[in-house]
Structures are given as C-alpha cells and as structure tokens.
Design a protein around this motif. Structure first.
Motif, PDB file in Angstrom:
ATOM      1  N   LEU A  55      13.518  -7.393 -22.686  1.00  0.00           N
ATOM      2  CA  LEU A  55      14.914  -8.345 -23.572  1.00  0.00           C
ATOM      3  C   LEU A  55      15.170  -8.264 -21.819  1.00  0.00           C
ATOM      4  N   GLY A  56      15.548  -7.709 -20.815  1.00  0.00           N
ATOM      5  CA  GLY A  56      16.235  -8.055 -19.599  1.00  0.00           C
ATOM      6  C   GLY A  56      15.569  -9.371 -18.956  1.00  0.00           C
ATOM      7  N   LEU A  57      14.488  -9.584 -19.225  1.00  0.00           N
ATOM      8  CA  LEU A  57      13.987 -10.594 -18.058  1.00  0.00           C
ATOM      9  C   LEU A  57      13.745 -11.370 -19.403  1.00  0.00           C
ATOM     10  N   THR A  58      13.843 -12.013 -20.565  1.00  0.00           N
ATOM     11  CA  THR A  58      13.891 -12.754 -21.093  1.00  0.00           C
ATOM     12  C   THR A  58      15.698 -13.277 -21.122  1.00  0.00           C
ATOM     13  N   TYR A  59      16.419 -12.537 -20.342  1.00  0.00           N
ATOM     14  CA  TYR A  59      18.196 -12.631 -20.619  1.00  0.00           C
ATOM     15  C   TYR A  59      18.077 -13.861 -18.925  1.00  0.00           C
ATOM     16  N   ALA A  60      17.244 -12.922 -18.432  1.00  0.00           N
ATOM     17  CA  ALA A  60      17.259 -13.570 -16.647  1.00  0.00           C
ATOM     18  C   ALA A  60      16.629 -14.360 -17.026  1.00  0.00           C
TER      19      ALA A  60
END
Length: 1617
Positions: free
Chosen positions: A1318-1323
C-alpha cells in the motif's frame, strides 16, 4: 530478503580491506599476486586515486583561465566533438558502478567479516567517474584542451586494470552466470569507449603533439548576448534537467520577466529560418509537376519533411519512458513478494578466488536492490518523458511560426475582392492564425502519443496477464469497453464547445455594439433593451455551457471511476476463477499500479483522436486558403523565388486582353533581377534595404503609346469585385502628370473603386491600365521605353512605382502617432512638422498625454473619425512618392479643417513637389482648384476634363455643381482658420486622455506601482506577486452560493477518504490471505479441506461495497465542481453586465473600450470554461498528495523525518516557479495580441500597403512579432519542464525513502506485506501528482486574475437612476411644449475636474430653433449633454415645461427627449430595429421618418424593406447614409425637443441643404437645439448662442448678431464663406 550468516557469538564483526577470517583465502598469494581476488580489486583502486589527486587541485584552485574566455555565454559553449556521447557513456558508467557497489555489498553479506575490497574500489570509481565529467565540463567551457591529458591517462589506466581483472576472472572459469563477471566486462567496454572518445577529441582537434590546433569559433547565437534561450547549447545534463533555467526562474522573483529579459530566439528557431525550411519542401514538391499538388496532402508532406526528424526523436524518447514506467509495478511486486516470503535460508553462493560470487537472480531477489533500481528507473523515466515533451512542443512552436509566416506571405498577395465580397473575412484569417496554427502545434505535441500508446497498452496487458491470468484480461476489457464511451463524450464535448463558441461570439458581438454605442443607448434610454438582448444570448450560451458542464463532469467521472471498476471486476473474477484464490499483496498492488498506468493512454486516446481530427480540418482550411486567388505575382517581387514567377498566375483572369504580349526579354530579365539576390540567411529587413523606393522606377521609360504628360491611362476598362457583373464599366480616363485630378460623383457611384482599379486591387475583366512613371536619368537610350500595364497575368505592373494612398475609411496601425505618419520612412523633422501643420494635427497632439508618442490603440480606437482621417492623410503627404491618391479625405472634417488641409496640404505641399494627386471628394467648392476633373455616375465616367471643358460640354452638370458650391470660387479667407478641430473630437480626446491618467489601464494595479523608483514599493509588489490571490478565489467560490460550496468540499473529502479506505482494505485482505496460508501450511488439511481454505467472501463484499460507493462519490464530486463553476460564471457575468450598463459615461471615457470588452470576452471565457476544470484538477491532485503522504506516514512513521526536507524543497520550487510561470503566461498572451492585430491590420490595410510597395517592411515586422510570441512560448515550455523534472525527482526520492523505510520496518518490526504494498503504491502516485499540483496552482493563479479584474469593475458606482418623482407623477405627454429654462447652470464631467459650463442662463420658448456655436472646447457639447444629465450638474438647474429635470427618474427623462449625435451609430439587426428598438412605432411612422431623412428610395430597393439587414456598425451603408438613418431615428421618437449635435458633419452639401429644409418643416412646431458644425446651417435659426470657455458670449437672433460688425458670430460666418 537474504539473511546474513550469523557470526559465532564470540567474534565481533571487524573491518578490513580483505576481510579478517582466520582461514581467509583473501591473503593467499601462492598462485601469484594477480590470482588473488582481493589484490585484483586493490589494483583497480590506482587509476581512481590518480584522477582524484590530479584533478582536485585544478578544480579547486581554478586555473585563472577566466581571462581566456571569450565574451560569450562561455559556460554553455561546447566545442569538443563527441560531447553528448561522452555524457551518455559517463551516465551508463555511473549506473553500472552503482550496481557493482550493490553487488559487492550483497555478496559481502555471506562472509563473516566485512570485505571492503568488494565495494570500496567501485565506490572510488564512482567518485572518479563524477569527477571526470565535472573536470571535463570545466575544461570544455573554459577552452583549455591541454588539460585533457589527465583524462586520457585515467581512461588508459582504468581500461588496463579492468581488462586485467576481466582476463583473470575468465582464466579462473568465472562465467556469465556470475553477476560480477558481467559487470566487469561491461566496465571494460565502457572505459574502452570513453578512451576512444578522448582520443577522437585530441586527434580530431590536433590538441596534443600538433603545433597548430584547429581554430574553433563559437556558434553565432552564443556570440550574441541577446540570445538567452540556451537549451540547444548547454551540456546534456543541463539539457535534461533544465539546469540553465535556474538563474532565470529565481531572478523572476527579483524583477518581472519581460521581452528584454527573455531576449532573442536562436537562429534555428526563428520564424524566418523555419519558413525557409518549409517553403523549400513546398517548392521541392512543386518541381516535378511544375504546379503544386492540390489538397491537404501537399501540406502534410511538406510538414513531415520539414519538421519530422525532431518528432521521431520525441517518439523514441516517449516509448522508452513508457517502457520504463512498467519497472515501478514490477519492483513493487518483487519487493512485496520477497518480504512476504518465509525467511528461508538460500544455498550458499559459490566462492572463487577467495571471495563469494552471486548470480543476477540472487542479486535481484534483494528487496533493497529493487528499491534502488526502482529509484533509478523513475529518474530515467521522468527525464525521458520530459525530454520527449520538450522536443515535441519545440517542434510544434517552430512549425507554428513557419505556417504563420506562410499565411502572411499569402495575405500579401491576396485579391482584395476575396475580402470585400465576404468570401474571406478578417475574422476567418485571424482564426487561421490564432486557432488553426495552434491546432497543428497541439497535434505535433500530442503526436508521440499516437505511437507510444499502443505499445504501452500491449505491454500493460501482457504484464497483467502474467500477474493475474485470465481475470486481468477481463479487467482490461472493462477499460477497453468504456474507452469508446470516453471518445463519444469527448466528441460531444468538442461539439458543445463549438456551439458555446458560436453563442459567446454572438454575445460578444452584441456586447461590443452595446459598448460602442453606449452613449447613444443612454441618451435614448435603451440600455435595458440591449441588456436584455445580451442576457438572452447569454441564456442560450449558458444552456450550452450546461451541456458542456455535464459532459465534462461525465468525462472527469469516468477518469476517476474506470480504474476502480476495472480493479473491482478483476479481483472479483480472480477470486472466483483461480482455485486457490492466490491474491497476494505482491500481485494485488502490482496490478493496481498497472491499472493506473493502463488508464492513462486510454484517456489520452480521446484527446489525441480529437486533436488529430482538428488538425486534419485545419490543414484542409489552410489548403483552401493557400489556393485563394492572388492578384498576380508582381505583388511579391522581392521575397519569392524566381521559380515562383509563373506559378501564381494560374489565375482565372489570366491574360484577359490577348493583344498584350510579354515585354522584351531584356525588360523581363530586369523585372526578375531582384528575385535572384534574395539572401535566405539574412532577415527580410536586409533584403528590403537593397531596394530603395526609387529603385522601383529605375528603368521606367515613358511609353510611346501614352502622352508624355499622362501618368495613368485606363482604356475601355471593365472592373469587378466578384465574378458577377462589372462594378466599373467602360472606363476611359487619363490622369495628367504632376497635376491635381479630382473625382466627383454621388454616394456609391464607384469613385473609390476607380482608385483601387488603377492600383490593381480590382479584378479586371477587360481593357488596359497603363502607368507611366517620370522619365528617370537611369533610362539609357538603347532601351525602348515601355508602358507599365496592370494586366492580371503579364507581370509588367511590377513597374508601377509606390503610390501614397489614403483610403476613405482611415486605416491606422496600433502604434504611436509619429509612427503612423512617418510610416516606416526616416524621420525628417522639418517635413514632419510641415505635414502636421497642413493637417492641423498640432492642437490634437498637444492634448495627448505623450504628445505624438501616444499609442492610438487598435484601429485608432482613442481617436475620433476626423483625427483618424487627418492622420491617414498626413501619412500620404509625408511619403515621398510621385503619385498620391486621396479618397474623400474631407468626409469627417469640419469646414475649417477641410479648407486648411486643401490649402496647405494639397495645393501648397503636393503641388510644390510636383506630385500627381488624385482626389475623390464631395466638396464641390474645391473644384476650381482642380487641373483635371473626372465626374462619375453609376459606375461609369460621366465626363472628364478641366472645369472649363465641362462648363462647355455639360452645362447642366456645371450649373448643378454651381448651386451646390455654397461659396465663391477662389475666395479663401485663411485668417480665421483657427478652429482646427470639432468640439466633440477635442472633448472625447480630452476625456479619453484624462482617462489614461486617471485609470491607467485595467491590468493588475501592481503593474503600475512597479514602475515607481521606490524600492520598498518594489519589494512589496514582488511579495504580492509571490502570494496566491486567495481573495479572488474566495470571491469566485462565494459567488456560487453556500449550498454548492459545501457540497463541493464535502464530496471531495469523502471521495478521497473512500479511495484510501478501498486500498487499505485491499492491503488488509491480501495480508490476511498470506498469513492464512502461512498458518495453514504446517497443518495436515487433507481430512477437512473446508476448514482450512481461506474465505474471501467477507473481504470481497466489503471491497465491492467500498468500490461502488467510491464510484458514486466520483460522480458527485465531478458534478459538484462543474455546477459550482457554472453558478459562479452565471452570477459574475450577470453582475458585470448590470454594473457596466448602469455605469456613468465617465467609466467609458476613462477606460479603453478594449479593456472592458476583454472582461466580457477573455475573462468571462476563462471563468466559464477553464476555472472549473483547473479547480477540479487542483483539488484532486492536492488531496491525492495529502492522502498519499498520510498513508506512507501511517505505514512507516520514520518517513516523516525525510518528509520535512523534501517538503521544504518542494515549497521553494513551487514558490519560484509560480511567479515565473505567471509572468511567462502573461507574456505569451500579451505577445500574441500584437501578432494577431498585425494580421488583422495588414488585411484591413492591404490596398495601402501594396500601393506603397511596403510588403517587405510588414513581413519584417511580422517576423519580429512571431519570434517574440514563440520565444515566450518556448520559455514557458522550458519552465514547465524545469518544474516537472524537479518534482518528479522529489517524487522518486519519496519512493526511495518510503521503500527503504518500509522494507526495514517489515524485516525488523514485522510490518505486514500488504501495508508495504500500500505504502509503495501510494509513493508511486505522489511522483505523478506532485507536479500536477504545482502546475494547476500556477494556472489557477493566472486564471483567478480574470475574477480579480471583473471584481474591480463590479465595484463601479452606478448612475443615480432614481428621481424624486416617480414615473407615475410625470405627466404622460411631458414635455408637450418644449419650453426650456436654464438657470445659473454649472456642469463638470467629474467631481475631480474643473467645470465646463459656468453659471449659464438661457430661455428657449416652445418651438424655437436655437443654434449654438463656438470654438473648440467652448462647452457646446456639454450643453447638449446637460439636458440628459449625462454630466454632473453641481449648480443651478434646467427646467423643461415647468419640471426640474434633476427630479425626474433618469430613464423617463432620457426617453422623452431626442438627440442626433455627430458619430452615426447603427446596430446590427434590421432597419426597423435601428429606427425603433422599443417596437412602438407603426410601419407608416417609420416610412414617414425615412422619407423625411431622404432614405425612403434607398430602403425601398433593399430586399425586405424595413426588415432589410444592417451589418455590424452599419458597414453596408455609406457614412452619409448612416447619418441619415440617425436623423430618421430621432424623427421616429416624436418628442417636442430635438437636439442635433453637429449631426450633418459627414453628409455632402446637396443632401445637407435638403435636410436643413426638412428639419425646418418637419419640426416646425418643436424646439430644435442645433450645435453647429458649419455656421451657415444655423443662419435660419430663431436664436443663436455663441459660447466661449463654458460661458455664453453672445445670445441673440442671427440677424441682430450679423448686423453688429464686431460680433464673434459675424466673424464665424465670414470665415465660413
């Protein structure tokens, strides 16, 4: 993640170059030193240390070579060959070295102590690589080639060492399976290539071992310090990051950007260069066939050949960028996959030469490695993408410049008849320039998408299939199925935009008329009729805008909803299809990112297809325009190539008169001579300088067929404007040399057409036009003199010398008065003064704020008709041509001005210079001065000859003339010609000028304060420029109403919260899938399968509900945004129109009309169509960035530490960018206006320009305007790229920090893999949306300027329309008698100005005819305006029929009186509407009024009679007829008081005398107040008032005043004789 082998508890991890294991093979040198892996690595340190030691002192001390730098943009002069290749190789080298460092660190993880030799040499090599390129850059820009020897030695050493290492590896059987072997091989290759590049530089330029190195000169552009656009000249790094723009953008904070700051265009980008390139392609296509292939295909091929190459580069960069875009999802998948794997130990890697070697598969299974790779891939992708954009836009801008120049050259050769007969209007031509060239530019910009999108879609679908199997195809098909719907919506959008444009065009036309005629509307109390008419059109425009808003919101909704729908469908299908329902976070989030990537090309598709269709239409239009009739090639003698000579004569009027053959070859060769010497490299101006105006006449002989003393002879001429019947029939005239020829005749008999026919502007059906130039000394005896024939196809007309032509409708440039008079001629002060004096322009000039340096505005907007006319005549007098054509120069002048001009200008100046003058006029009293008279009637020549000849041959005509010549033949009394300007003109001018001082012009107030020297003021202004106009934003949003505003805010917040919720739920779901698997694997499930299979149902249903809610909210937000925009637009326009229509006349006199009109056009359009979209984009990108940062911070709180520096950087970048971007956008807009107005000016003044043979000068000006516009566009593009590159790089840093932080958290703090995904997709999303946020913020700021300017006008005080009496209290027929009492009246235009009438007292009995006269500025017009309360009556009162007019409601007062103004104003519509907009009068009343005004016969012949159409401004009637319509309008309103304000100024004498009689009879019982223009018009009045400086000087009957010798009135009458 690969675990380390844990060292035994006792040992501590120590640090040594070769490691410190006891059994270490690292120090084993039994097999020779070179067979030791650690020693090989140590050996490789040598070259790097050498380079660092050698170059650092040189770089830091700086070798004082600054003195050797030439005075150029030295820091950008790149003169070593192989420059770009070196930069590319260095970048590749650095990337490979980073991989080597990473490989060393990963393989070192297997040993028990740290082995520095695995990565330290690589780290040193990295430092040396960076140093080498910095060092090289400094040597190159300082021009110190001797210092390249250090680099040469370095490359040799590095290449040798790496080769030894590579050879040893091969010898020991280390092969391609080991990553380090591949990396070493690559490095050998790279160092070898760099060595080759270095040797090439040294040998190619003979820098070493040679006595004389090659001299290299800097490019021409860099020697010119005016060229500040350095993109083509800087090094590769600066090119790709727009580093050279830093200084430019930061300096915008200190001083505003203007044309001086941005300098000139580099030669290769100038319009002339590109036009020559394009023309060459057109010519090449013509050559094989001899004629141009028809149709658009011809244009497309030329464009492709001229501008195709940079476009191919752009396409390649774009494809590369799109492919690199897929690295993101794959890396996310890899990272999450490796984190979620059980930490199982992997088999130990192989150990050779005493050290561990790992394979590339093992290397890429390290999550940290993937994070770094992702970072580099993002940097590279963004750089390529921006480079692709830039290349495409630059090509588009170059192409636009070339096409605009081509259109202009075509205009210069175009038949005027195309224009006058409405086949082509000025508006259509301006559309070609403003719209169609831009469509082509946009097509070129979007063109790379056409090739890149299919590749992106195919690769995306393949990857999705690889991740998700069949279900991915179903998800992708959802997107594909909805794409046509997108396209349908897009086409509907462009269709509604078109209809909106039509309505807004109609509304603008009405608004324009309303503003131009606002004085009349107020005087007649018709404001509300016209306001309602504008409101009604606005209503239709709004309904079209409503449709536009609906389609826009559907489009926005689909953009947001399609990815959600696709993801939902895919996951639902995937869970049901795949047996084990493998939905790991790695798969889920990678596919989520892929869907986001996939959606982009499908959305772009619709705009690309639309843009392509528009471009096809535009090219079709251009091809039709380029195939218009031309007036024969002779009109472009100096800028077409010789081959073009015959092409343009394929004209349908080709060689009409068969008797004409081409002149002798010697003559033809002389004709063509100038064509050969066109120098393509030089600007047009130089070409012009080779040919002086006199040069045109070099070989002019005097024809034997024409008398020596005849200048122009037309024989049996039939001329037409269109293919219909001839306008001029059987014309036989001659114009004698050096004499004054007058052309007379009634309105509309073809006098002006005759002049244009002689100039070759009309299409000649038959007959000949011969021009004879003065015999010139250059003509030698052996050349037979040749008459110049103006034949459509014979080319000889090229010999007609320049003619100074003043057209009937004055044509002025949007320039200063001096520039309009001298008109590109050198300034000769004495001559200029004489011309100004002859045209009585000095008093006018004295009033202007900047004297003759005052800009006259577009079409001379700030001047009155008479002033325009006189400036136009002054231009003709100033030009030093042999022939002068004056078309009715007296029409807008009063008698004094006419006499003065005739005496000093025509009789004195022109005659003394022995110039041939042809004068068209209605003033028959000047006929005795004519040497030759041509009388015309209904398109034919009635008679020609001297006045005496005509007296004998046409006695009736002569008698008729005589009665009209109100005065004795030769008697001119010049003593009293002091009144040089009509009151109205001077008054209007004074007001207009006061305006310029009072309210300088619209734009932002800060612009003005910038000019003040006060530094504090300046810094304050600069601060103001840096802040966002929140107040305007508040004003905009609040005008939409509180309900819509709250809906807007709520829906946006809810939507973005839901988006995060959907993704968070996905993370939770997939993490549970993994943990369930992990928990389930050890158990033996064969017995009870149903217990241990993971149930997706609950998660799936929540996910589906959230997605559906998300889709609904997407719709709600898009509708809310558009509806808010629509409500605000409606409210703002309604308020603006009401304010303007009720504003006092003061506003219109102090504000340029164009600036008010701009509020209704550009600003309203911005508010209608642009702000809502920008607002939506801004709120979406901002909220996305905020939610992404929040999610990343929630997943890895450590990220907050890194966020701070990134946020600060971001803040400063956007702060600097916004200011520069706004300046550049305004500069682009402001440079586009002069370009467009130059086109429209040229089209309107074609006959004048061509008559003077001034085409090359105007082309030169066009090139300047085009280049100014193009350089502003290029800088704006570069500034946008500057921002985007920086924002993308910050985005990449966010991704790197987020990735490293979440990997560490996951390994050490057991963070769930779903949350990492989730964090990487948003980044990844942040990097996409950050630059959008800043770009939209900058756009929003510029667009809110429109709201700010409209708000400025909304603060205007309205006139006081209320009276003390109500409408019902005013008697019905008031005023019945027309008795006027003026008591102690004082009047001023504004509280801040001096009074113009002081304590005036007068009494007018019912039915009296009163004449008011006086010198300019005496207050005559103010007197008439006081009756209507148009001016501030601050003392005294006017009583009409016993009612004080100040007590009446304004509307009532004005509707009960009638006035006829000097400037005739007609509105577009029918004749009926013009006479009676209130629709109160019957047909009989209208016909009666027309009959009184001598117009009944004219209107009877028109199709539709009273319902005949009047075009805008009444252009389809002559000036005199328009004045008569205004009279008729006053007669229709049967009021008992009529005021005539110099109403007969532009009517010929015959009509005027009839009118005077009619007024006396038709208004026998009414009170008539006449403000006299010609004093003889008020000789029959009952009462005469003579005014001076606002007081009444004389007040009596005309007879009494005439009887008194010393009365002022008597002196006026004597002067008017």
């Amino acid at each position: 993640m690969i675990p380390r082998y844990k060292p035994s508890p006792g040992s501590t991890m120590s640090l040594a170059f070769c490691g410190t294991e006891n059994n270490s093979a690292a120090y084993n040198v039994d097999g020779g030193v070179l067979n030791n892996g650690c020693f090989l690595d140590a050996l490789n340190v040598v070259p790097h240390v050498f380079l660092l030691f050698i170059t650092f002192p040189i770089l830091f001390i700086g070798w004082g070579s600054q003195s050797s730098k030439v005075h150029i943009h030295h820091s950008t002069w790149l003169h070593f060959p192989g420059h770009n290749l070196r930069w590319i190789l260095t970048f590749v080298l650095l990337f490979v070295l980073v991989c080597e460092i990473a490989e060393g660190i990963v393989s070192d993880g297997f040993s028990q102590s740290l082995h520095l030799h695995l990565y330290m040499p690589a780290a040193l090599a990295f430092m040396a690589g960076v140093t080498s390129i910095v060092y090289y850059h400094n040597i190159e820009t300082s021009n110190f080639p001797k210092l390249l020897s250090a680099l040469l030695i370095y490359w040799v050493l590095a290449f040798t060492m790496k080769t030894i290492k590579f050879a040893k590896y091969t010898e020991h059987g280390i092969g391609l399976r080991q990553l380090r072997y591949c990396i070493t091989g690559l490095l050998v290759l790279l160092y070898g290539l760099l060595l080759a590049v270095e040797i090439n530089v040294i040998l190619g330029r003979r820098y070493m071992c040679f006595a004389d190195p090659t001299e290299v000169k800097p490019p021409e552009d860099l020697q010119d310090l005016g060229v500040r656009f350095l993109q083509p000249f800087v090094n590769l790094l600066s090119k790709s990051t727009y580093w050279w723009m830093n200084k430019f953008i930061t300096s915008a904070h200190k001083r505003p950007i203007d044309l001086k700051v941005i300098g000139k265009l580099p030669i290769a980008m100038r319009a002339l260069t590109n036009y020559i390139k394009l023309r060459k392609e057109f010519e090449d296509q013509k050559r094989p066939q001899g004629t141009a292939p028809p149709g658009p295909k011809w244009i497309w091929q030329a464009l492709r050949k001229a501008f195709g190459r940079p476009l191919i580069l752009s396409i390649m960069l774009r494809v590369l960028a799109d492919l690199l875009g897929f690295v993101g999802p794959l890396c996310i998948s890899g990272i999450v996959h490796h984190i979620s794997k059980d930490n199982r130990t992997i088999q130990q890697p192989m150990k050779l030469l005493g050290i561990y070697f790992i394979s590339s598969k093992e290397f890429l299974e390290n999550a940290y490695v993937l994070a770094v790779l992702l970072f580099f891939a993002l940097l590279l992708q963004r750089t390529f993408l921006q480079a692709s954009y830039y290349a495409a836009i630059e090509t588009g801008i170059n192409l636009r410049g070339a096409i605009q120049t081509k259109i202009y050259n075509k205009i210069m050769r175009m038949c005027t008849s195309n224009m006058s007969m409405g086949e082509l209007t000025v508006a259509q031509i301006c559309n070609l320039v403003a719209i169609d060239t831009n469509q082509l530019m946009w097509f070129f910009f979007l063109c790379p998408n056409l090739w890149a999108m299919p590749i992106q879609i195919i690769v995306g679908v393949i990857l999705l299939y690889y991740l998700l199997g069949v279900s991915a195809l179903i998800g992708a098909s959802v997107i594909a199925v909805l794409a046509p719907v997108q396209y349908f919506v897009a086409t509907k959008l462009s269709h509604t935009q078109k209809t909106t444009l039509e309505y807004s065009g109609e509304r603008l036309k009405k608004t324009n008329e309303l503003l131009r005629g606002v004085k009349l509307l107020k005087l007649y109390a018709w404001e509300n009729i016209f306001r309602d008419s504008v409101e009604e059109t606005r209503g239709r425009e709004l309904s079209s805008l409503r449709a536009f808003a609906i389609y826009t919101s559907i489009s926005m909704f689909m953009n947001a909803a399609i990815p959600i729908a696709a993801v939902l469908t895919t996951f639902v299908v995937h869970v049901h299809i795949s047996e084990d329902g493998d939905l790991s976070p790695a798969v889920a989030f990678a596919s989520l990112s892929l869907f986001h990537i996939l959606v982009t090309p499908l959305f772009l598709l619709s705009s690309v297809v639309r843009s392509t269709v528009k471009a096809l239409v535009s090219v079709q239009k251009l091809s039709e325009f380029f195939s218009c009739d031309e007036i024969g090639d002779e009109q472009e003698p100096r800028a077409t190539l010789t081959s073009g000579y015959s092409n343009h004569n394929q004209n349908k009027y080709h060689a009409v008169s068969s008797s004409e053959s081409l002149p002798s070859s010697s003559f033809l060769s002389r004709c063509l001579q100038p064509l050969k010497v066109v120098n393509r490299k030089r600007p047009a101006r130089d070409d012009w300088n080779n040919f002086s105006p006199r040069g045109d006449q070099e070989a002019d002989g005097v024809s034997q067929g024409v008398d020596q003393d005849t200048c122009i002879k037309i024989t049996a001429g039939y001329f037409t404007w269109t293919d219909g019947p001839a306008t001029l029939c059987n014309v036989d005239i001659k114009v004698p040399f050096g004499k004054l020829t007058m052309i007379v005749g009634q309105v509309g008999c073809g006098k002006s057409s005759l002049l244009l026919a002689a100039l070759g502007e009309m299409q000649r059906v038959s007959g000949t036009v011969m021009w004879n130039s003065l015999p010139s000394p250059e003509c030698h005896g052996d050349e037979s003199p040749t008459p110049d024939r103006d034949a459509a196809g014979d080319g000889t007309v090229r010999k007609r010398g320049p003619v100074a032509y003043a057209s009937q409708k004055p044509w002025l440039l949007n320039a200063t008065i001096v520039e309009n008079v001298t008109f590109e001629m050198p300034m000769i002060k004495s001559r200029y003064n004489a011309v100004i004096e002859a045209c009585s322009l000095q008093p006018d000039i004295d009033i202007l704020p900047q004297g003759d340096q005052t800009e006259v505005g577009e079409r001379g907007i700030i001047l009155s008709g008479g002033q325009k006319q006189r400036i136009s005549v002054a231009r003709a007098l100033y030009q030093q041509t042999n022939v002068v054509f004056l078309d009715d120069p007296f029409s807008a002048l009063d008698i004094h001005l006419s006499d003065h001009l005739m005496q000093d200008g025509i009789l004195k100046m022109l005659r003394e210079e022995k110039r041939t003058v042809v004068l068209v006029t209605h003033k028959l009293q000047y006929l005795p001065h004519a040497d030759w008279i041509i009388a015309m009637k209904e398109g034919t020549i009635q008679t020609e000859g001297t006045l005496k000849d005509i007296q004998k041959s046409e006695p009736e005509l002569f008698e008729q003339w005589k009665t009209l010549m109100h005065r004795q033949d030769q008697e001119f009394q010049t003593e009293t010609v002091t009144e040089t300007m009509t009151d109205l003109e001077r008054k209007n001018l004074r007001r207009a000028m006061y305006s310029r001082e009072a309210a300088k012009t619209e734009e932002d107030e800060e612009e003005e304060s910038m000019e003040s020297e006060d530094d504090d003021n300046l810094s304050q202004v600069m601060r103001q420029r840096a802040t966002i106009p929140w107040r305007s934003c508040g004003a905009y949003l609040s005008s939409a109403g509180p309900l819509l505003l709250s809906l807007l805010l709520l829906s946006q917040l809810l939507k973005h919260s839901l988006m995060v919720a959907i993704d968070y739920w996905l993370a939770r779901w997939t993490s549970h899938v993994i943990s369930a698997k992990a928990d389930g694997s050890p158990r033996n499930c064969s017995a009870a399968t149903q217990d241990c299979s993971f149930s997706h149902a609950w998660y799936l249903s929540v996910f589906s509900v959230l997605c559906c809610l998300g889709i609904v909210l997407c719709l709600a937000t898009s509708v809310a945004v558009e509806w808010t925009g629509l409500a605000a637009a409606k409210e703002l326009h309604h308020g603006l129109l009401n304010k303007i229509i009720l504003a006092p006349m003061r506003l219109f006199e102090t504000t340029p009309l164009g600036s008010i009109l701009n509020r209704f056009s550009t600003d309203t359009n911005t508010i209608d169509q642009h702000i809502p979209t920008t607002l939506e984009c801004l709120s979406r990108s901002t909220l996305l960035c905020v939610s992404a940062m929040a999610v990343i911070s929630y997943v890895t709180p450590v990220f907050l530490i890194a966020l701070l520096p990134l946020a600060v950087t971001c803040y400063f970048i956007q702060k600097y960018f916004r200011v520069a971007s706004r300046d550049l956008q305004q500069l682009e807009d402001s440079t586009q206006l002069p370009l467009l107005s130059h086109f429209s000016e040229t089209v309107e003044g074609l006959p004048t320009i061509r008559a003077l043979r001034y085409e090359p000068r105007f082309r030169h000006r066009l090139l300047q305007f085009t280049d100014a516009n193009n350089i502003a566009s290029l800088f704006l593009t570069a500034a946008n790229r500057w921002l985007e590159v920086r924002m993308e790089y910050i985005g990449a840093c966010v991704v790197l920090v987020a990735a490293v932080a979440s990997i560490s958290s996951s390994l050490y703090n057991q963070l769930s893999p779903g949350l990492v995904g989730l964090g990487l997709t948003y980044a990844l999303m942040v990097s996409n949306y950050m630059n959008w946020m800043v770009r939209n913020l900058a756009d929003m700021e510029v667009q809110l300027g429109a709201v700010k300017r409209i708000n400025g006008l909304l603060r205007t005080e309205a006139e006081n329309y209320e009276g003390l009496l109500t409408v019902s209290q005013v008697p019905d027929g008031w005023p019945r008698h027309g008795e006027i009492k003026i008591q102690n009246l004082s009047v001023r235009y504004d509280a801040s100005l001096k009074p113009v009438l002081k304590n005036v007292n007068a009494h007018v009995s019912p039915g009296q005819k009163v004449g008011i006269c006086g010198r300019t500025g005496s207050g005559k017009s103010s007197f008439s305006l006081a009756f209507f309360r148009m001016v501030d009556m601050f003392e005294g009162r006017i009583v009409i029929d016993n009612i004080d007019i100040s007590k009446l409601p304004l509307q009532t007062l004005r509707s009960r009186l009638s006035i006829i103004l000097q400037d005739p104003i007609l509105f577009s519509g029918t004749i009926r509407f013009n006479l009676d907009p209130e629709m109160k009068a019957t047909d009989e009343m209208l016909w009666e009024a027309l009959e009184i005004a001598q117009l009944k016969s004219v209107v009877k012949t028109l199709p539709g009679g009273l319902d005949a159409i009047v075009t805008e401004g009444g252009e389809n009637f002559s000036q005199g007829q328009r004045q008569l319509f205004c009279l008729a309008r006053a007669f229709v309103r049967k009021s008992s008081i009529l005021i005539m304000d110099e109403a007969t100024a532009s009517i010929d004498m015959a009509t005027e005398s009839i009118l005077q009689k009619v007024v006396m009879t038709a208004f026998a019982d009414r009170t008539v107040v006449t403000i006299a223009h010609r004093v003889h018009t008020i000789l029959n009045a009952d009462l005469v008032i003579v005014m001076k400086r606002g007081i009444i000087l004389e007040y009596d009957t005309p007879q009494a005043l005439l009887a008194s010798e010393d009365s002022v009135f008597a002196s006026f009458v004597r002067a008017d004789k």
